[in-house]
Motif scaffolding. Structure first.
Motif, PDB file in Angstrom:
ATOM      1  N   GLU A   1       1.337   4.219  -2.887  1.00  0.00           N
ATOM      2  CA  GLU A   1       1.184   5.646  -2.594  1.00  0.00           C
ATOM      3  C   GLU A   1       2.375   6.424  -3.150  1.00  0.00           C
ATOM      4  O   GLU A   1       2.208   7.522  -3.697  1.00  0.00           O
TER       5      GLU A   1
ATOM      6  N   LYS B   1       0.833  -1.202   0.000  1.00  0.00           N
ATOM      7  CA  LYS B   1       0.000   0.000   0.000  1.00  0.00           C
ATOM      8  C   LYS B   1       0.869   1.254   0.000  1.00  0.00           C
ATOM      9  O   LYS B   1       0.595   2.220  -0.729  1.00  0.00           O
ATOM     10  N   ARG B   2       1.913   1.239   0.819  1.00  0.00           N
ATOM     11  CA  ARG B   2       2.812   2.392   0.892  1.00  0.00           C
ATOM     12  C   ARG B   2       3.542   2.596  -0.430  1.00  0.00           C
ATOM     13  O   ARG B   2       3.691   3.731  -0.915  1.00  0.00           O
TER      14      ARG B   2
ATOM     15  N   GLN C   1       2.287   6.112  -6.933  1.00  0.00           N
ATOM     16  CA  GLN C   1       1.036   6.688  -7.435  1.00  0.00           C
ATOM     17  C   GLN C   1       0.453   5.858  -8.570  1.00  0.00           C
ATOM     18  O   GLN C   1      -0.046   6.381  -9.577  1.00  0.00           O
TER      19      GLN C   1
END
Length: 241
Positions: free
Chosen positions: A156, A152-153, A159
């Motif tokens: 992020e 998930k990181r 993007q």
């Protein structure tokens, strides 16, 4: 803890020091820890200072309870100074897999360095200040977090959605999972000490301690491609030729 938080190594010296000489069974001492409702608030300095700290408090899994004892330990060691609360607050975030902002992280590194004059912490601080000045992305990742949190990181930071193979490789790089990397056909790089030090200097945020794997890849390759010419530059060079 092998994370982008490499500078946290100095915290572990405090952790193990606090349990030095302890012969009590760890599970018994942790089980004796009070519930969070029974403990003083973070701003109750007198209460924290007089708080009874279990010998094996560092084995406590609950993030809030762990940080409560950690804050009390720091208070006894350094006194009631702002730096101990900055470090304790960041420790709670890290144990809850919550990421700080870049400025919060820089403030944390400064506080950490004031408590422990560790060269690794200073290097991390200088590196983050350089990256900020150069406008590079904030790429802090907790390597001890579960794989789903790491993915998930990464998404992020990138993007975009990672493919299954990309996710597996990135997590393997971050966690130093040699078996997974080898399964994907990566091989350990054959480097002497001088070559390895030069490699580390080029990619200081790579999540390895020894025997780096090749080919390159991972987050640094995609975020920092300074050595690769843009297509426009290549076209200009061809025109000049």
């Amino acid at each position: 803890m092998k994370i982008t938080f490499i500078c946290l190594a100095c915290l572990f010296s405090l952790v193990f020091w606090s349990g030095c000489g302890d012969t009590e069974d760890a599970s018994d001492s942790v089980a004796s820890a009070a519930s969070i409702e029974d403990l003083p608030a973070d701003d109750d300095i007198e209460g924290l200072y007089n708080l009874g700290i279990p010998h094996s408090w560092y084995l406590i899994k609950d993030p809030v309870l762990y940080t409560k004892y950690f804050r009390a330990q720091l208070l006894r060691q350094f006194g009631n100074i702002p730096e101990i609360h900055i470090v304790a607050d960041m420790t709670l975030k890290e144990r809850q897999w919550i990421y700080p902002t870049r400025d919060e992280y820089i403030t944390y590194l400064r506080a950490l360095y004031r408590l422990w004059r560790d060269t690794g912490t200073l290097e991390s601080l200088q590196n983050e200040l350089r990256r900020k000045a150069e406008g590079k992305p904030f790429a802090l990742i907790y390597a001890d977090a579960p794989a789903k949190h790491i993915i998930k990181r990464l998404e992020e930071i990138y993007q975009r959605k990672l493919s299954r193979e990309e996710a597996l490789l990135e997590v393997a790089i971050i966690k130093g999972d040699a078996g997974t990397l080898e399964a994907f056909g990566w091989e350990e790089a054959d480097m002497d000490d001088e070559e390895f030090e030069a490699w580390k200097a080029r990619e200081p945020e790579r999540f390895v301690e020894e025997d780096p794997f090749v080919p390159g890849g991972g987050i640094i390759k995609q975020l920092e491609d300074d050595d690769e010419p843009d297509e426009e530059d290549e076209d200009e060079e061809e025109d000049d030729a």
